[in-house]
Design an enzyme around this catalytic site. Structure first.
Site, PDB file in Angstrom:
ATOM      1  N   ASP A  12      75.705  37.112  55.373  1.00  0.00           N
ATOM      2  CA  ASP A  12      75.374  35.692  55.526  1.00  0.00           C
ATOM      3  C   ASP A  12      75.285  35.050  54.141  1.00  0.00           C
ATOM      4  O   ASP A  12      74.564  35.542  53.270  1.00  0.00           O
ATOM      5  CB  ASP A  12      74.036  35.559  56.276  1.00  0.00           C
ATOM      6  CG  ASP A  12      73.722  34.121  56.647  1.00  0.00           C
ATOM      7  OD1 ASP A  12      73.751  33.799  57.846  1.00  0.00           O
ATOM      8  OD2 ASP A  12      73.435  33.318  55.731  1.00  0.00           O
ATOM      9  N   ASP A  17      79.713  30.666  57.493  1.00  0.00           N
ATOM     10  CA  ASP A  17      78.927  31.384  56.485  1.00  0.00           C
ATOM     11  C   ASP A  17      78.426  32.756  56.944  1.00  0.00           C
ATOM     12  O   ASP A  17      77.536  33.320  56.328  1.00  0.00           O
ATOM     13  CB  ASP A  17      77.764  30.514  55.977  1.00  0.00           C
ATOM     14  CG  ASP A  17      76.516  30.702  56.793  1.00  0.00           C
ATOM     15  OD1 ASP A  17      76.624  30.802  58.025  1.00  0.00           O
ATOM     16  OD2 ASP A  17      75.441  30.772  56.186  1.00  0.00           O
ATOM     17  N   GLU A  18      78.998  33.282  58.046  1.00  0.00           N
ATOM     18  CA  GLU A  18      78.570  34.631  58.414  1.00  0.00           C
ATOM     19  C   GLU A  18      79.608  35.431  59.187  1.00  0.00           C
ATOM     20  O   GLU A  18      80.460  34.871  59.867  1.00  0.00           O
ATOM     21  CB  GLU A  18      77.239  34.604  59.162  1.00  0.00           C
ATOM     22  CG  GLU A  18      77.251  33.860  60.464  1.00  0.00           C
ATOM     23  CD  GLU A  18      75.834  33.734  61.018  1.00  0.00           C
ATOM     24  OE1 GLU A  18      75.372  34.675  61.680  1.00  0.00           O
ATOM     25  OE2 GLU A  18      75.198  32.695  60.771  1.00  0.00           O
TER      26      GLU A  18
END
Ligand code: DCP
Ligand code: CA
Ligand code: CA
Length: 364
Positions: free
Chosen positions: A10, A111-112
């Protein structure tokens, strides 16, 4: 069955960190990335903030005016509008590094991602920890971005672990450590447990994950429904057998503008559409992409949305094709258009990498 090793990665304070990377002068200031609404002024919400701003209580989703209040004493606070195209570019670069370092890559969001590394690492958590550190280093060296990684035998624990030490964290939880890792945590750390469920559990006198372990499956099913009950029963014991499934980002590029005046006039809208095409095309070329689907979208004067799209026969990066098809979509949409239009946008999706001209010349 062999113990799996799964990473959850993350990126830290993602949009705000991207802004810091672009302008390192921001690093010492509170930075808020804002989704300004059309109404102007401070109306809108905070998308995210860097850790300096968070110390003052700024949170994602909070109205911009609240954040400004909290940061009233920090005259150096910076409020920036979101720049999605730039964040997507950063995300793509980082995701490529992640993907190249694992066996199965599952994109979750900008973002992950999850990464199953069992094939290349075996069940050795020491080696897994080194690999995770290497990924962090590579992302930092190549694009300056910091991230947090959770390493464990499954997706559930890794997701909790990546959030455990942030920013720039690396948390390894071996099978033996799972129970102790979870025990003291607040109930809400279990992904999927929202504030409503948490409140209900608190009312039942349950605060921590270890408290939840005292409830048998029948009670859980009765109180929270069968599906949730079973999930909670397993989750508090660190059990999760969902596989990491290969999944790529389905990125799209889009550009939307607010028109100088509300209109449903073809001539006026057509001119604006051409301008949007030019801007969008620049982004497509810069990223070396081809697209197969084109869509136009309206935000109408009453703020309702409308969209229309078309799938092309072949992928292309041609601007004439982009102009032709979006113009066609506009004409078709206007036939039944009764309301005037306030904002006009185009998006392209079903993207693929363009084999650059330079590759061919290099080859010869
Ligand atoms: N985001 C948003 N609106 C929200 C929450 C998030 O627009 N209400 C965006 C901005 C974030 C990104 O999604 O940068 C990722 O969200 P995260 O929840 O992972 O939060 P951050 O990456 O910002 O912070 P961190 O992971 O360091 O806690
Ligand atoms: Ca994040
Ligand atoms: Ca996230």
């Amino acid at each position: 069955m062999e113990t799996r090793i799964v990473f959850h990665i993350d990126f830290d304070y993602f949009y705000a960190q991207c802004e810091e990377i672009r302008d390192s002068g921001l690093k010492s200031k509170p930075v808020c990335v804002c989704v300004f609404s059309d109404r102007g002024g401070d109306s809108g919400a905070i998308a995210t903030a860097n850790y300096i701003a968070r110390e003052f209580g700024v949170k994602s989703g909070m109205p911009i005016s609240f954040a400004k209040n909290k940061l009233a004493n920090r005259k150096d606070a910076v409020y920036l509008g979101v720049d999605f195209d730039y964040y997507i570019q950063m995300s793509e670069q980082a995701m490529k590094i992640i993907k190249d370092n694992g066996d199965i890559f599952e994109y979750v969001g900008k973002d992950e991602a999850y990464l199953d590394v069992t094939d290349r690492i075996g069940s050795n958590f020491k080696n897994a920890s080194h690999l995770a550190q290497q990924i962090k280093n590579e992302i930092r060296d190549k694009i300056k971005l910091s991230c947090s990684i959770g390493v464990s035998p499954n997706k559930l624990i890794s997701k909790i672990a990546s959030d455990y030490r942030k920013p720039d964290g690396l948390t390894v939880v071996t099978p033996d450590e799972v129970e102790d890792f979870l025990k003291p945590m607040k109930i809400r750390k279990i992904p999927g447990i929202g504030t409503k469920t948490e409140r209900k559990m608190n009312d039942m006198g349950l605060e921590k994950i270890q408290d939840l372990k005292k409830l048998d499956i029948f009670t859980l099913n009765k109180e929270f429904g069968r599906k949730n009950g079973t999930y909670i029963h397993n989750a508090v014991r660190g059990i999760d057998s969902t596989p990491v499934k290969e999944r790529e980002a389905s990125v799209q590029y889009s550009k939307i503008i607010t028109l100088k005046k509300d209109s449903k006039d073809y001539e006026f809208l057509g001119e604006n559409l051409k301008e949007i095409c030019k801007e969008l095309h620049k982004i497509i070329i810069k990223n070396n992409k081809m697209f197969k689907s084109i869509g136009i979208s309206f935000v109408q004067s009453d703020l309702s949305n409308k969209s229309k799209s078309k799938m092309l026969r072949n992928s292309t990066s041609n601007i004439d094709e982009l102009e032709k098809v979006s113009d066609q979509l506009l004409k078709e949409a206007l036939i039944t258009q009764t309301t005037t239009i306030r904002r006009l946008g185009i998006r392209v999706s079903d993207l693929s990498d363009k084999q650059g001209q330079s590759d061919i010349t290099n080859f010869f």
